[in-house]
Structure formats: structure tokens, C-alpha cells
Design a protein around this motif. Structure first.
Motif, PDB file in Angstrom:
ATOM      1  N   GLN A  42       0.849  -1.189   0.000  1.00  0.00           N
ATOM      2  CA  GLN A  42       0.000   0.000   0.000  1.00  0.00           C
ATOM      3  C   GLN A  42       0.888   1.243   0.000  1.00  0.00           C
ATOM      4  O   GLN A  42       1.740   1.418   0.874  1.00  0.00           O
ATOM      5  N   LEU A  43       0.671   2.085  -1.002  1.00  0.00           N
ATOM      6  CA  LEU A  43       1.368   3.364  -1.108  1.00  0.00           C
ATOM      7  C   LEU A  43       0.361   4.484  -0.871  1.00  0.00           C
ATOM      8  O   LEU A  43      -0.846   4.236  -0.752  1.00  0.00           O
ATOM      9  N   SER A  44       0.832   5.702  -0.837  1.00  0.00           N
ATOM     10  CA  SER A  44      -0.082   6.826  -0.598  1.00  0.00           C
ATOM     11  C   SER A  44      -1.079   7.009  -1.729  1.00  0.00           C
ATOM     12  O   SER A  44      -2.145   7.597  -1.531  1.00  0.00           O
ATOM     13  N   ASN A  45      -0.757   6.491  -2.954  1.00  0.00           N
ATOM     14  CA  ASN A  45      -1.691   6.639  -4.070  1.00  0.00           C
ATOM     15  C   ASN A  45      -2.310   5.320  -4.492  1.00  0.00           C
ATOM     16  O   ASN A  45      -2.694   5.125  -5.632  1.00  0.00           O
ATOM     17  N   GLY A  46      -2.408   4.370  -3.528  1.00  0.00           N
ATOM     18  CA  GLY A  46      -3.097   3.111  -3.800  1.00  0.00           C
ATOM     19  C   GLY A  46      -2.223   1.904  -3.530  1.00  0.00           C
ATOM     20  O   GLY A  46      -1.090   2.024  -3.046  1.00  0.00           O
ATOM     21  N   ALA A  47      -2.756   0.732  -3.823  1.00  0.00           N
ATOM     22  CA  ALA A  47      -2.046  -0.516  -3.575  1.00  0.00           C
ATOM     23  C   ALA A  47      -1.651  -1.178  -4.898  1.00  0.00           C
ATOM     24  O   ALA A  47      -2.303  -0.991  -5.929  1.00  0.00           O
ATOM     25  N   LEU A  48      -0.577  -1.951  -4.859  1.00  0.00           N
ATOM     26  CA  LEU A  48      -0.145  -2.727  -6.014  1.00  0.00           C
ATOM     27  C   LEU A  48       0.483  -4.018  -5.521  1.00  0.00           C
ATOM     28  O   LEU A  48       0.720  -4.203  -4.332  1.00  0.00           O
ATOM     29  N   CYS A  49       0.739  -4.928  -6.444  1.00  0.00           N
ATOM     30  CA  CYS A  49       1.310  -6.221  -6.099  1.00  0.00           C
ATOM     31  C   CYS A  49       2.702  -6.364  -6.715  1.00  0.00           C
ATOM     32  O   CYS A  49       2.925  -5.920  -7.843  1.00  0.00           O
ATOM     33  N   VAL A  50       3.596  -6.992  -5.976  1.00  0.00           N
ATOM     34  CA  VAL A  50       4.948  -7.274  -6.444  1.00  0.00           C
ATOM     35  C   VAL A  50       5.133  -8.784  -6.391  1.00  0.00           C
ATOM     36  O   VAL A  50       5.058  -9.383  -5.315  1.00  0.00           O
ATOM     37  N   LYS A  51       5.349  -9.414  -7.533  1.00  0.00           N
ATOM     38  CA  LYS A  51       5.480 -10.862  -7.569  1.00  0.00           C
ATOM     39  C   LYS A  51       6.807 -11.294  -6.957  1.00  0.00           C
ATOM     40  O   LYS A  51       7.833 -10.635  -7.125  1.00  0.00           O
ATOM     41  N   GLY A  52       6.777 -12.413  -6.253  1.00  0.00           N
ATOM     42  CA  GLY A  52       7.965 -12.918  -5.596  1.00  0.00           C
ATOM     43  C   GLY A  52       8.766 -13.887  -6.439  1.00  0.00           C
ATOM     44  O   GLY A  52       9.591 -14.629  -5.910  1.00  0.00           O
ATOM     45  N   SER A  53       8.522 -13.904  -7.743  1.00  0.00           N
ATOM     46  CA  SER A  53       9.254 -14.779  -8.647  1.00  0.00           C
ATOM     47  C   SER A  53       9.799 -13.967  -9.813  1.00  0.00           C
ATOM     48  O   SER A  53       9.318 -12.862 -10.088  1.00  0.00           O
ATOM     49  N   GLU A  54      10.777 -14.519 -10.507  1.00  0.00           N
ATOM     50  CA  GLU A  54      11.384 -13.843 -11.647  1.00  0.00           C
ATOM     51  C   GLU A  54      10.337 -13.586 -12.730  1.00  0.00           C
ATOM     52  O   GLU A  54       9.397 -14.359 -12.895  1.00  0.00           O
TER      53      GLU A  54
END
Length: 352
Positions: free
Chosen positions: A54-66
Motif C-alpha cells: 500500500q502506497l499513498s496513491n493506492g495498492a499494487l502487487c509485487v510478484k515474488g518470482s522472476e
């Protein structure tokens, strides 16, 4: 009390809106606010799971794989063909990658163990995949049952939802994305890769991948299965392909599709198949494939220096064979669509 606290935390995460995932270098698009991280959690699943940030301008996803060229190709093709899937972008080593990792570390962890996952996953990656955050209900379990039960009580909602699921299934056959609904695959499916009722739309696909079949015999068998699914969608009958899908939906949601709901699935599939043939004949599909091949190939080439620096032998560019596989599938679906039983449904794509 503990269960109530857990449910409240989950509800809080579902309330977040998606952050933009545009590049910082692109001044015309809003970018993630890496400098203002707030909260982070790790979600298990797939290869490496995913970090929700969660950032100040919304949420995003970061994948844990290459990062995967097949995933990028699938996402770009879906967007070009009007299929709703979560947007994604690759961040190769550089300034933004450093900002991303710093934001994950500075954000407060939803669970203390989530920070440990950063050491196991993110630091080992050379390139990182950002995925658009979606706050819908996965098509599994009690929440999906409650959601679909309400949908099935409204004729218009039912038509819209199952038609969209049908089109998503048909799209998956173009790229051999076998990890969703088992329309042409001998598996139980993974309905966790379907989101219902997100802010992006009623039905959203996540975690799709192009997996072209190289073996001639396997490819031929696959194309025959796709043709059978096309024929079933045209004849509005419950053959082996749609029976498997109906069973998977029941096993995952305890919702048993009636004839009307199954028909909406089939209409969605058929309409998408008809659309693909029309786009192929007009040359638009080829234009899409060429553009996507160029875009994803460029991403692939930009990632090569970091592989070489790490002592990894680069592999050949896999993207062109993905486009060739799509061409073969579209060619194969024309035969059952040309059958007299394949009269146009609601798509408006007439045979010529």
C-alpha cells in the motif's frame, strides 16, 4: 475475537484501491508513489507468492518470482483483445528497482513474518514484476458462493458474469493458459485465478501465462481439443469440455449452473471465437501479434545484461513462438465455426 480481528484486517486490505503502475520515466502517466510506502503484506501462492504494497496513491502487487515473458505476452494480448485481466509491468535492475525494494522494507508489515519473506524472495530477483491490485472475490469458497448466489438471482447480472467468464475461458485456449478453468485441459482448474466483483470489472483474470506446445503430436492433440470446445459452444450442448467446467465451478463454489447459466458461458466462448476469426481475416489480429511480439521481446532483451552479469546463460527469445501458437489456434477454430451448426449468436461477427 482473533477471528474477528483477522476478518477486519482482510476487509481493510480489500477496501484499498489500485495504485497506478506506470513508469516513473513516463511523465504522461501517473507512477507508483515509492517514496510514500504505508503497509505491506505477503500472500502465499504460485511460485514465490506476491507482496501487496500500500502506497499513498493506492495498492499494487509485487510478484515474488522472476519475471516471465509468457505472463507479459498473455497480459498484453488480453488487453488488445478486450479481455479484462490485471495489468502488469516489469521493472529491470536500476533506480526504480532500488526505490521499489526500499519501499517494501520501509512499509509497516501486516505480519512480522512478512518481512522475512523479503529476504527469501525479492532480494534474489534480478527483475521484478508489478501487477495491478484488484480487490474482488476469488472464485473459490464461501465468499464466491455468496457472491454468485446473488448474481444468479438477477438475469442481467447472471448473463453478464457468465458471458465474461466464457470469453475469459476462450481467451485462455489461444495461449494454452491451463491454470484457470479446465475447458480443454485434463485438470481440476484453478479458480483462484478468477476475481469477481473487483473495481476493474465483474470478472477479472489474474496470473495468466502463454505456454505454447512445441511437440507436434501434443500440439495436434491440443488443437483437436480446442476444436471440440468450439463445437460444443456452437451447438449449445453440455459435452465433455463444458461438463468439466461446470464441475469445477461447483467444486469450488458450490454453485451448480442451470441450463441458462451454462448457455451464457457457451455464448461468451463462441462470441470470442467468432471475434478471433473476424480479426484474423481483417488482419487486425496479425497487427496485434506483431506489436505485442515487439514489445515483449524488447522487455526480454532489456533483461539480458543483468542475467549475463549474474553468470546466467541467456536463453533464446521465446516470444515469437507464442505468437505462432496463437495463429495456429485461431486457424484451428475456423473449421468448427464454419459448420452449419455454428450460426451467429449475439456477437455480431458474421461468417464471410
Amino acid at each position: 475475537a482473533e477471528l474477528a480481528e483477522l476478518e477486519a484486517r482482510e476487509a481493510k486490505w480489500r477496501s484499498f484501491l489500485p495504485a497506478p503502475i506506470g513508469q516513473i520515466s513516463d511523465k504522461s502517466a501517473e507512477a507508483p508513489a515509492w517514496h510514500e510506502p504505508l503497509l505491506m503484506k505477503y500472500c502465499h501462492g504460485g511460485s514465490g507468492g506476491v507482496f501487496v504494497l500500500q502506497l499513498s496513491n493506492g495498492a499494487l502487487c509485487v510478484k515474488g518470482s522472476e519475471w516471465s515473458a509468457g505472463e507479459m505476452f498473455a497480459q498484453r494480448l488480453a488487453a488488445a483483445l478486450g479481455i479484462l485481466v490485471a495489468a502488469s509491468r516489469v521493472v529491470h535492475p536500476g533506480d526504480e528497482a532500488k526505490q521499489l525494494r526500499k519501499a517494501l522494507h520501509q512499509a509497516s508489515a501486516d505480519n512480522p513474518d512478512d518481512k522475512l519473506q523479503l529476504q527469501d524472495c525479492i532480494h534474489k530477483l534480478r527483475s521484478v514484476t508489478l501487477v495491478e491490485f484488484a480487490n474482488g472475490v476469488v472464485m473459490m469458497g464461501l465468499p464466491a458462493h455468496k457472491y454468485l448466489k446473488e448474481v444468479c438471482q438477477d438475469a442481467d447480472l447472471s448473463s453478464a458474469h457468465f458471458n465474461a467468464i466464457g470469453q475469459l475461458m476462450a481467451f485462455d485456449t489461444l495461449i494454452n493458459n491451463f491454470d484457470r478453468l479446465p475447458l480443454v485441459w485434463s485438470n481440476e482448474g484453478n479458480l483462484g485465478n478468477v476475481l469477481l466483483g473487483s473495481v476493474q470489472g465483474t470478472v477479472l483474470g489474474i496470473d495468466q501465462q502463454a505456454s505454447p506446445i512445441k511437440h507436434p503430436g501434443g500440439r495436434s492433440t491440443y488443437l483437436n481439443r480446442v476444436q471440440q470446445a468450439v463445437a460444443e459452444s456452437c451447438r449449445n450442448c453440455e459435452g465433455a469440455a463444458f461438463k468439466a467446467v461446470k464441475t469445477a465451478i461447483y467444486n469450488n463454489t458450490a454453485i451448480e449452473l442451470d441450463k441458462s447459466e451454462l448457455s451464457h458461458l457457451q455464448v461468451g466462448c463462441k462470441d470470442f471465437f467468432c471475434k478471433m476469426v473476424a480479426l484474423s481475416r481483417s488482419g487486425e489480429l496479425e497487427a496485434h501479434l506483431q506489436k505485442i511480439t515487439e514489445e515483449v521481446s524488447e522487455i526480454f532483451e532489456l533483461g539480458q545484461p543483468s542475467l549475463i552479469a549474474a553468470g546466467v546463460q541467456p536463453s533464446p527469445n521465446p516470444v515469437p513462438e507464442m505468437s505462432e501458437f496463437v495463429r495456429d489456434v485461431v486457424e484451428a477454430i475456423q473449421q468448427p465455426l464454419n459448420d452449419k451448426t455454428a450460426a451467429p449468436s449475439q456477437s455480431g461477427y458474421e461468417k464471410k
